[in-house]
Design an enzyme around this catalytic site. Structure first.
Site, PDB file in Angstrom:
ATOM      1  CB  VAL A  60      -0.939  -0.002   1.165  1.00  0.00           C
ATOM      2  CG1 VAL A  60      -0.203   0.045   2.349  1.00  0.00           C
ATOM      3  CG2 VAL A  60      -1.756   0.969   1.189  1.00  0.00           C
ATOM      4  CE1 TYR A  61       2.861   1.501   4.448  1.00  0.00           C
ATOM      5  CE2 TYR A  61       5.384   0.380   4.616  1.00  0.00           C
ATOM      6  CZ  TYR A  61       4.241   0.885   5.407  1.00  0.00           C
ATOM      7  OH  TYR A  61       4.521   0.182   6.430  1.00  0.00           O
ATOM      8  CB  SER A  62       4.040   5.357  -2.475  1.00  0.00           C
ATOM      9  OG  SER A  62       4.944   6.940  -1.991  1.00  0.00           O
TER      10      SER A  62
END
Length: 326
Positions: A60-62
């Site tokens: 989910v990061y960036s």
């Protein structure tokens, strides 16, 4: 750099893990303070040069670009067998049914997506990012076992949850012969010590490695209380963590600065040294967006706090409500 086993496994990891939430396209996802690819690569390279072999990210990061940046940098700067790559699954990656959570369909799709973005055939540690209240835990654990047996992950881990939930998961894995969680990524720092009540003793008893996130409380422990940063001003999740206990937390931050001043070292080194000196901690996950961040983290490895200093750091703490998960 020192290396230790992750829990009761044979996997050797550096005493520091570089967290890659800070690296990703700023206009993708919910981290506008993250560093673009060309700005992030020097930090990954410097970490490798310092002996750090452990890197943590999440799908989910960036919006997946953190995995992409990390994967390309590691392919350019290191050999695959020399690094330990950890990523996570749970949060929403696309609209509609099965676009989030820990159902079998979502997990088996997301591991393939993470491997594609990372550019590797397997991850060393595949972690559930949070507890999924909408999916039977048995389904999640069996799906994770499938991921390991398929060769797409070497080990599995968990992240912030209640200790009773983690105990239940470990019990079910043992009961059914499924692959066991080897690590817990939870919130541990001088501003949030509630994990010392149940989760850390549970991990110590079960031989589970502990790789805490935000060991510096998202930078709160590294600077005067009223000083802000670009991240603190735009980090919406971070703003939810330290609002209810500001008066008490300010006293802890002041105490860190007092100990740091007496020692002649940066406050970040004192705060991280406190985490590192807990015997159950394997490797704190550190963030780095400035060269000094890595320097301070490495310096903390050799900073040994005296019992009186630890007592002084811990004395102002007051009990907190549960934060970081529900």
């Amino acid at each position: 750099m020192d290396y230790v086993k992750l829990g009761r496994t044979g996997l050797e990891v550096s005493r520091l893990c570089l967290g890659c939430m800070s690296y990703g396209a700023p206009n993708r996802g919910t981290h506008p303070w993250s560093l673009p690819e060309e700005e992030s690569r020097p930090f990954i390279r410097k970490a490798l040069e310092a002996g750090i072999n452990f890197f943590d990210t999440a799908n989910v990061y960036s919006d997946g670009t953190s995995e992409e940046f990390l994967g390309r940098a590691l392919r350019d700067f290191a050999k695959r067998e020399e690094v330990v790559i950890a990523t996570k699954v749970f949060n929403r990656m696309r609209p509609g049914p099965n676009g989030a959570g820990l159902g079998r369909k979502a997990i088996l799709a997301e591991i393939d997506n993470s491997l594609r973005r990372l550019g590797t055939d397997y991850v060393d540690l595949y972690q559930i990012h949070r507890w999924d209240y909408d999916t039977p835990i048995e389904e999640t654990l069996e799906a994770l076992d499938t991921v390991v047996r398929s060769g797409k992950a070497r080990y599995i881990g968990a992240s912030s949850m209640h200790a009773w939930q983690f105990a239940k998961a470990l019990f079910l894995q043992e009961k059914h012969g499924w692959t066991r969680f080897v690590s817990m990524q939870n919130l541990v720092n001088l501003l949030y010590r509630e994990e010392e009540r149940d989760m850390l003793p549970l991990c110590a008893d079960q031989g589970v490695g502990v790789i805490p996130w935000s060991p510096l409380a998202r930078g709160r422990l590294t600077r005067p209380w009223d000083e802000t940063s670009a991240r603190s001003e735009t980090d919406e999740f971070g703003k939810t963590l330290w609002t209810r206990t500001a008066d008490a937390d300010r006293k802890v931050v002041d105490r860190v600065r007092e100990v740091a001043t007496a020692r002649g070292v940066p406050a970040a080194q004192v705060a991280l040294a406190w985490v590192l000196q807990k015997s159950v901690i394997t490797a704190p996950i550190i963030g780095a967006t400035k060269p000094a961040h890595l320097d301070d983290a490495i310096g903390a490895l050799s900073l040994k706090l005296e019992p009186a200093e630890i007592a002084a750091l811990e004395e102002p703490y007051v009990p907190h409500g549960v934060i970081g998960f529900k």
